[in-house]
Design a protein around this motif. Structure first.
Motif, PDB file in Angstrom:
ATOM      1  N   VAL A 125       0.835  -1.188   0.000  1.00 26.54           N
ATOM      2  CA  VAL A 125       0.000   0.000   0.000  1.00 26.54           C
ATOM      3  C   VAL A 125       0.877   1.247   0.000  1.00 26.54           C
ATOM      4  O   VAL A 125       1.852   1.320   0.747  1.00 26.54           O
ATOM      5  CB  VAL A 125      -0.944   0.018   1.223  1.00 26.54           C
ATOM      6  N   TYR A 127       0.904   5.787  -0.376  1.00 30.39           N
ATOM      7  CA  TYR A 127       0.121   7.028  -0.296  1.00 30.39           C
ATOM      8  C   TYR A 127       0.895   8.163  -0.956  1.00 30.39           C
ATOM      9  O   TYR A 127       2.100   8.064  -1.163  1.00 30.39           O
ATOM     10  CB  TYR A 127      -0.176   7.376   1.163  1.00 30.39           C
ATOM     11  N   PRO A 129       0.572  12.792  -2.129  1.00 30.01           N
ATOM     12  CA  PRO A 129      -0.021  14.093  -1.821  1.00 30.01           C
ATOM     13  C   PRO A 129      -1.367  14.328  -2.510  1.00 30.01           C
ATOM     14  O   PRO A 129      -1.575  13.889  -3.641  1.00 30.01           O
ATOM     15  CB  PRO A 129       1.015  15.088  -2.339  1.00 30.01           C
ATOM     16  N   GLU A 130      -2.259  15.044  -1.806  1.00 32.66           N
ATOM     17  CA  GLU A 130      -3.575  15.365  -2.374  1.00 32.66           C
ATOM     18  C   GLU A 130      -3.509  16.619  -3.241  1.00 32.66           C
ATOM     19  O   GLU A 130      -4.279  16.775  -4.175  1.00 32.66           O
ATOM     20  CB  GLU A 130      -4.609  15.519  -1.251  1.00 32.66           C
ATOM     21  N   ILE A 131      -2.592  17.531  -2.886  1.00 32.72           N
ATOM     22  CA  ILE A 131      -2.316  18.652  -3.800  1.00 32.72           C
ATOM     23  C   ILE A 131      -1.031  18.279  -4.522  1.00 32.72           C
ATOM     24  O   ILE A 131      -0.037  17.945  -3.880  1.00 32.72           O
ATOM     25  CB  ILE A 131      -2.107  19.980  -3.046  1.00 32.72           C
ATOM     26  N   ASP A 132      -1.063  18.322  -5.851  1.00 35.74           N
ATOM     27  CA  ASP A 132       0.135  17.940  -6.588  1.00 35.74           C
ATOM     28  C   ASP A 132       0.301  18.856  -7.793  1.00 35.74           C
ATOM     29  O   ASP A 132      -0.628  19.592  -8.146  1.00 35.74           O
ATOM     30  CB  ASP A 132       0.031  16.475  -7.035  1.00 35.74           C
ATOM     31  N   ASP A 133       1.468  18.803  -8.419  1.00 35.45           N
ATOM     32  CA  ASP A 133       1.646  19.663  -9.584  1.00 35.45           C
ATOM     33  C   ASP A 133       0.998  19.030 -10.812  1.00 35.45           C
ATOM     34  O   ASP A 133       0.669  17.838 -10.820  1.00 35.45           O
ATOM     35  CB  ASP A 133       3.125  20.005  -9.821  1.00 35.45           C
ATOM     36  N   PHE A 157      -8.184  23.832  -9.378  1.00 33.64           N
ATOM     37  CA  PHE A 157      -6.815  24.338  -9.407  1.00 33.64           C
ATOM     38  C   PHE A 157      -6.500  25.122  -8.136  1.00 33.64           C
ATOM     39  O   PHE A 157      -7.328  25.871  -7.628  1.00 33.64           O
ATOM     40  CB  PHE A 157      -6.614  25.250 -10.624  1.00 33.64           C
ATOM     41  N   ILE A 158      -5.270  24.924  -7.632  1.00 30.02           N
ATOM     42  CA  ILE A 158      -4.773  25.716  -6.501  1.00 30.02           C
ATOM     43  C   ILE A 158      -4.019  26.920  -7.058  1.00 30.02           C
ATOM     44  O   ILE A 158      -4.148  28.042  -6.599  1.00 30.02           O
ATOM     45  CB  ILE A 158      -3.845  24.866  -5.609  1.00 30.02           C
ATOM     46  N   ALA A 162      -0.783  23.839 -10.097  1.00 25.39           N
ATOM     47  CA  ALA A 162      -1.010  22.859  -9.021  1.00 25.39           C
ATOM     48  C   ALA A 162      -2.500  22.591  -8.898  1.00 25.39           C
ATOM     49  O   ALA A 162      -3.320  23.492  -9.024  1.00 25.39           O
ATOM     50  CB  ALA A 162      -0.465  23.381  -7.701  1.00 25.39           C
ATOM     51  N   LEU A 164      -5.792  19.981  -7.090  1.00 30.35           N
ATOM     52  CA  LEU A 164      -6.229  18.940  -6.161  1.00 30.35           C
ATOM     53  C   LEU A 164      -6.303  17.688  -7.022  1.00 30.35           C
ATOM     54  O   LEU A 164      -7.010  17.683  -8.030  1.00 30.35           O
ATOM     55  CB  LEU A 164      -7.602  19.282  -5.597  1.00 30.35           C
ATOM     56  N   ARG A 190      -8.043  10.277  -1.061  1.00 34.97           N
ATOM     57  CA  ARG A 190      -9.073  11.172  -1.578  1.00 34.97           C
ATOM     58  C   ARG A 190      -8.670  11.770  -2.910  1.00 34.97           C
ATOM     59  O   ARG A 190      -7.508  12.121  -3.094  1.00 34.97           O
ATOM     60  CB  ARG A 190      -9.284  12.341  -0.608  1.00 34.97           C
ATOM     61  N   PHE A 192     -10.341  14.595  -6.060  1.00 28.69           N
ATOM     62  CA  PHE A 192     -11.294  15.702  -6.144  1.00 28.69           C
ATOM     63  C   PHE A 192     -11.769  15.923  -7.570  1.00 28.69           C
ATOM     64  O   PHE A 192     -10.979  15.838  -8.506  1.00 28.69           O
ATOM     65  CB  PHE A 192     -10.631  16.980  -5.628  1.00 28.69           C
ATOM     66  N   LEU A 204     -15.598  15.315  -3.946  1.00 25.17           N
ATOM     67  CA  LEU A 204     -14.441  14.453  -3.745  1.00 25.17           C
ATOM     68  C   LEU A 204     -14.918  13.026  -3.575  1.00 25.17           C
ATOM     69  O   LEU A 204     -16.090  12.786  -3.290  1.00 25.17           O
ATOM     70  CB  LEU A 204     -13.631  14.897  -2.522  1.00 25.17           C
ATOM     71  N   ASN A 206     -13.184   8.756  -2.712  1.00 30.78           N
ATOM     72  CA  ASN A 206     -12.008   7.963  -2.347  1.00 30.78           C
ATOM     73  C   ASN A 206     -11.721   6.934  -3.428  1.00 30.78           C
ATOM     74  O   ASN A 206     -12.637   6.324  -3.966  1.00 30.78           O
ATOM     75  CB  ASN A 206     -12.245   7.256  -1.016  1.00 30.78           C
TER      76      ASN A 206
END
Lengths: 326, 792
Positions: A125, A127, A129-133, A157-158, A162, A164, A190, A192, A204, A206
């Motif tokens: 398993v 994991y 990042p939830e915010i990524d480029d 978009f952030i 970047a 979500l 998660r 989005f 969002l 899973n």
């Protein structure tokens, strides 16, 4: 010889008085009088200490027998007294008091179930990042900037570069960037989507994604792996089908449907495919040597099928009346 | 994309119902739904409206008598256009219309109605619902509707994935159908040689930077705008489109016929019969056909008549140069535009058109000329015009087939099984791919309409797709090498189960929240550039806000007692730059109300600060982890009091506090007691490893228990006294528990009863062993806290 008499007298008065002691207060007073630290039995032992050594063995034995006898009589009386009070004081028809009973969230339960199925066939398993480029979420996965495939996933978009993450596939890229084949992983978490919230979609959800890379894993192996999963998850007799589809990061791609005999229709449960060679070369793998497959499934969707839930928003409302049912 | 079976039959003969066709195409990767399958509709017949009178009790309803050829039925109808003498679609009682709409006997405003007269929308033909569908008078009443409408209006809806540009037309889908049923593709419009009337040449100038690599233009004169012929209107209607006039219809027809967008300008409205393809000026205003004005940027490719912008290339035409009822001369454009240019341009204006949808996916470079020729032919046939100018074909792109190698070894490695060579040959042939056998496999010549087939795996996918995914046998032979969850994961999982066993429900809350609410929690939040709603524009900086909403929701729904927790990601960021953003896991618990409500057995037990502090002890002091923690009071943005929980390495492993009333008020959280929260930092927590234990020997010597009752000043913290007592002896004084506190109302002092447990690991304790310590405790506590020992 007077000690013999004393012992007998004590026995008689003990029994007599014990039979008169009814309440627990009576019994406690009785205990202090006879068996207490300064009670009658204790004074007998004091007298015993004064006896000549030659007489001590005989009386010692008798006194010990006496002590046990009296203690037993008292204990029996006490028990009898308690039993009486128990049966008269308690109403057994009253409800018991329930301990608070917390539940693991249904989405967590499904995720755990899926994780353990894949762990049982050798998947680890991972994991991410939830915010990524943009690169890890799109470009490295063979979704260039101005490609119509971007419309398949409405993105939050952030900043212009970047996002979500729209899928957990970004974790695949991070994994492959940091490690050489063979790979056999699932990634959970998660994701989005910028979609209007309704009973069937939320902003969002899973996801669990799988990735297998080595020198031999084929389309046939992908089918076998996912058939195993579906049978473990939905039952051995589940009817399923692989149907051609399109994802930029896999080719050939497929969607998997299972037959819902209640609704008499196919239901889509996951997407999969052979990892696109462009993805492999983007992370620096030799795509002539290595190949493999990837798949992704939505936990909410599976939970809804499995538990008969009609509104996806229930998962994020945390209504006690809902959570208690799992 | 709506596809009509009637239209498909222009290209290919097949004997499938709409339902069967949808199923077959779905299994080929074209997810299809039936729009209307008249073959499957029962109890639908041609009806003859014998009379249509006003409903006695409703002005807008009519009471009709409808004949099905043998019987006459009374039917209430709300359509304004229903009239006696019409032939209509009559759904009898028992009919089931598309969308599972069942027709039964009904009483409408007191009058019984046996069946329904249908509109086009009810039949899935078009969106038309203002009135009922009126059929040609020549049909006989009683004829089953499948015979009347089936041939024209059976249709399916196909979701074409972004890679399959070739399938955005009836011809494209027909090619696929031909491979399914194994028949040949027909050519309904034969390419005839066009003879221009003059030697006039339309000048076409392409931009050197690219963007448009082929532009074909020519003019026609002597056209007569009018209604379309029946066959043309019927094809458009079979996919739910309205007929407008012959010129517009031809352009729309060609788009759906072969998938290549074209554009028709009114020649008289162009400054001169010349075309220059260039880029828009920044801020240029453009009035489009859809009656909107767009502000263009330098990314937008435009078509000019050398003076004015007359079209937004590949997306939409201009209003001023559009075809009208008085048009007699036209300039026809058929071009190839670069997918990225069109994609960027249409995204920037948020303007999607049937044309842009096709160009951005990549069109067939050869179809440009084909479409041009067909349009001219159709216009000559339908609108009576003639080709005036020579055909200009400015082209700077290759029109040749591309070549891709397919290796049989790779195919085998990908499939995991052998696919017979002759199967592959016939699959490739069906795809119009000219494949030559080589030593290692096939050399494939890819037709230009398959813009999606560029590399070997594209071909492998096509082979699998046509071979059938079901025909590839699955293999599964793992010598099951079970993987176990890593320590971190299993520790967090155990922690969740531990909390649930203590009575906590697990929550999953939205990561997106309202910035106005997030601000109240006082951290630097990360916002979304393009939120779907203002209620969800910012990422959560903590889990408390979600848990508070859960409390509020449940409280308002009749459940005041709340024990919940969430494990999830929280976000912080000084700026929106990825490097400045932290995203980490967090775990928070929230309690409110009672752990136990009052009942016949005992009074209520509150889920209070002390309860949650106990939970913290349960978790941290778990013998298997053995985390020693201290509670240290801190100032907190929205808790009062708040205690940081510090571990033996001086790390903040958690926190415990009571939410300030001011915050609860600002967020309008329904509550009646204190709301207590408890946080754990999962990262630090999991560093203590997984739950594992080394068993200590059990001490079997008896425990000696003594009570001490002290009177001391009310302000003294009991915890300090306990700490002092414990520090006096660490070998045999095992525990000090405050058992009772008695605060008399009118004095500033309190009585506290402590219970002390003594036990030695080495021997049975004597009175003397304990007494000396008791004496020392009494002395020290009396002095340090100015306390008085009270008699028992």
């Amino acid at each position: 010889m007077s000690l013999d008499k004393t012992i007998k007298g004590l026995k008689t008065s003990f029994s007599k008085e014990l039979s008169k002691s009814k309440t627990s207060q009576d019994l406690e007073n009785f205990r202090i009088k006879y068996l207490g630290r300064n009670g009658q039995l204790a004074s007998l032992f004091e007298e015993f200490n004064k006896l000549p050594v030659s007489e001590k063995p005989r009386f010692g034995k008798e006194l010990n027998i006496l002590k046990n006898e009296l203690t037993n009589l008292y204990q029996n009386a006490l028990r009898g007294n308690n039993e009486n009070s128990v049966s008269s004081d308690i109403d057994f028809s009253l409800p018991g008091y329930k301990l608070p009973d917390g539940k693991i969230h249904p989405l967590e339960q499904i995720t755990s179930e899926i994780k353990s199925i894949f762990q049982s066939i050798g998947f680890s398993v991972a994991y991410g990042p939830e915010i990524d480029d943009d690169y890890h979420n799109f470009e490295a996965l063979n979704v260039p900037k101005h490609h119509p495939a971007r419309d398949m996933q409405d993105t939050f978009f952030i900043n212009p570069n970047a996002v979500l993450r729209t899928h957990t596939s970004n974790v695949q890229i991070h994994l492959m960037e940091n490690q050489d084949p063979p790979l056999r992983h699932i990634c959970c978490g998660r994701v989005f989507r910028n979609e209007a919230v309704s009973y069937k979609s939320f902003c969002l959800f899973n996801q669990v994604e799988g990735l297998v890379i080595n020198e031999t894993s084929s389309f046939a192996e992908m089918k076998g792996t996912l058939e195993y999963f579906v049978q473990e998850m939905f039952g051995k007799d589940t009817k399923m089908r692989f149907r051609p589809s399109y994802f930029p990061f896999t080719e050939p791609s497929a969607e998997v449907d299972i037959w819902n005999s209640k609704l008499n229709q196919w239901m889509e449960i996951l997407g999969c495919g052979m990892v696109n060679p462009n993805v492999l070369s983007n992370v620096g793998y030799d795509n002539e040597k290595y190949q493999g497959f990837a798949f992704g499934l939505g936990i909410e969707r599976i939970a809804m099928i499995k538990y008969g839930i009609k509104d996806i928003r229930l998962f994020y409302q945390n209504d006690k009346r809902f959570l208690e049912q799992f | 994309m709506k596809v009509s079976l009637h239209w498909l039959r222009r290209f290919v003969d097949f004997d499938l119902t709409a339902t069967e066709l949808a199923e077959k195409l779905t299994m080929r990767g074209f997810e299809s739904e039936v729009v209307s399958d008249f073959d499957s509709l029962e109890n639908l017949v041609v009806g003859d409206v014998l009379t249509a009178k006003k409903h006695p009790d409703a002005d807008k309803l009519k009471l009709c008598s409808v004949s099905d050829g043998s019987e006459t039925f009374s039917v209430v109808c709300g359509a304004p256009n229903v009239d006696a003498g019409q032939k209509i679609v009559f759904a009898k009682v028992g009919a089931v219309l598309p969308g599972n709409f069942k027709i039964g006997k009904a009483k409408i405003r007191g009058v019984e109605s046996f069946g329904m007269i249908c509109s086009e929308r009810e039949l899935g033909i078009s969106e038309e619902h203002d009135g009922i569908m009126v059929l040609d008078e020549s049909f006989n009443a009683g004829t089953p509707i499948k015979e009347v409408l089936g041939p024209l209006y059976n249709a399916i809806d196909i979701e074409v994935t972004p890679d399959k540009a070739f399938a955005l037309s009836h011809r494209g889908i027909a090619r696929e159908v031909a491979t399914i049923v194994g028949s040949k593709l027909k050519t309904p419009i034969n390419n005839v040689k066009l003879n221009p009337k003059t030697k006039d040449v339309i000048s076409v100038e392409l931009d050197k930077k690219g963007g448009c690599t082929r532009y074909i233009a020519g003019t026609m004169k002597g056209l007569k705008v009018g209604p379309s012929p029946k066959w043309l209107a019927e094809y458009l209607k079979s996919v739910g489109q309205k007929s407008i006039n012959n010129l517009v219809d031809i352009s729309n027809f060609m788009l759906l016929e072969i998938g290549h967008p074209t554009h028709v300008f009114d020649l008289k409205k162009l400054a001169k019969p010349a075309i220059k393809v260039s880029w828009a000026k920044k801020g240029e205003k453009f009035d489009a056909l859809d009656e909107e004005t767009y502000e263009l940027s330098t990314d937008h490719m435009v078509i000019t008549d050398t003076k004015n912008t007359v079209a937004l290339a590949g997306i939409i035409g201009g209003m001023d140069s559009s075809v009208t009822d008085s048009t007699t001369e036209v300039l026809i454009e058929s071009a190839y535009f670069d997918p990225v240019v069109i994609r960027k341009g249409s995204k920037k204006l948020n303007l999607l058109s049937e044309a842009s949808r096709r160009f951005e996916r990549g069109t067939d470079s050869n179809a440009a000329l084909e479409a041009f020729n067909m349009i001219v032919q159709l216009m000559q046939e339908v609108a009576g015009g003639t080709l005036e100018s020579m055909i200009t074909d400015e082209c700077s792109m290759s029109l040749d087939n591309t070549s891709v190698d397919l290796s049989s070894e790779k195919l085998l490695k990908y499939a995991g099984q052998e696919i017979a060579s002759k199967d592959i040959d016939s699959i490739l042939k069906g795809l119009h791919i000219d494949a030559k056998k080589t030593k290692t496999g096939w050399n494939c010549s890819i037709p230009t309409f398959r813009t999606d087939l560029k590399v070997e795996t594209d071909l492998i996918e096509e082979v699998f797709r046509l071979y059938g995914y079901d025909n590839i046998k699955s293999s599964f032979n793992y010598s099951s090498i079970m993987q176990y969850a890593n320590d971190e994961e299993s520790t967090i999982s155990s922690l969740k189960h531990h909390l649930s066993s203590l009575g906590f429900h697990q929550s999953y809350n939205n990561s997106l929240e309202d910035i106005e609410e997030v601000k109240l929690f006082g951290k630097d939040a990360v916002s979304v550039m393009n939120p779907s709603s203002e209620r969800m524009n910012t990422l959560r900086t903590n889990l408390h806000s979600g848990l508070l909403k859960n409390l509020d929701f449940n409280y308002r729904n009749g459940s005041a007692n709340t024990l919940i927790y969430e494990y999830g990601t929280i976000f912080e960021g000084k700026t929106d730059k990825l490097d400045d953003i932290t995203q980490k896991s967090s775990l928070s618990c929230l309690v409110h109300g009672d752990l136990f409500s009052k009942n016949v057995h005992f009074d209520s037990i509150p889920a209070s600060f002390s309860f949650l502090k106990g939970v913290a002890s349960n978790i941290f002091e778990d013998k298997r982890l053995g985390i020693k923690v201290k509670f240290s009071e801190q100032k907190h943005h929205y808790c009062d009091p708040y205690f940081s929980i510090i571990d033996g390495k001086k790390q903040v492993i958690g926190g415990l506090g009571i939410i300030k009333d001011s915050l609860l008020k600002q967020l309008d959280i329904a509550h009646k007691h204190e709301v207590v929260i408890f946080d754990i930092d999962p990262e630090i927590f999991t560093n203590y490893g997984s739950y594992s234990t080394k068993v200590e020997d059990i001490v079997t010597f008896p425990i000696v228990q003594r009570d001490l009752n002290f009177k001391m000043d009310s302000s003294i913290q009991v915890g300090d006294v306990v700490k002092t007592m414990k520090s006096i002896n660490q070998s045999i004084l095992q525990n000090v528990i405050p058992v009772d506190i008695y605060q008399s109302k009118d004095t500033s002092s309190k009585d506290i009863l402590f219970s002390l447990n003594f036990q030695s690991a080495k021997k049975t304790l004597e009175d003397n062993d304990v007494n000396s310590i008791i004496t020392e405790i009494i002395n020290i506590v009396s002095k340090k806290f100015n306390a008085k020992l009270r008699d028992n």
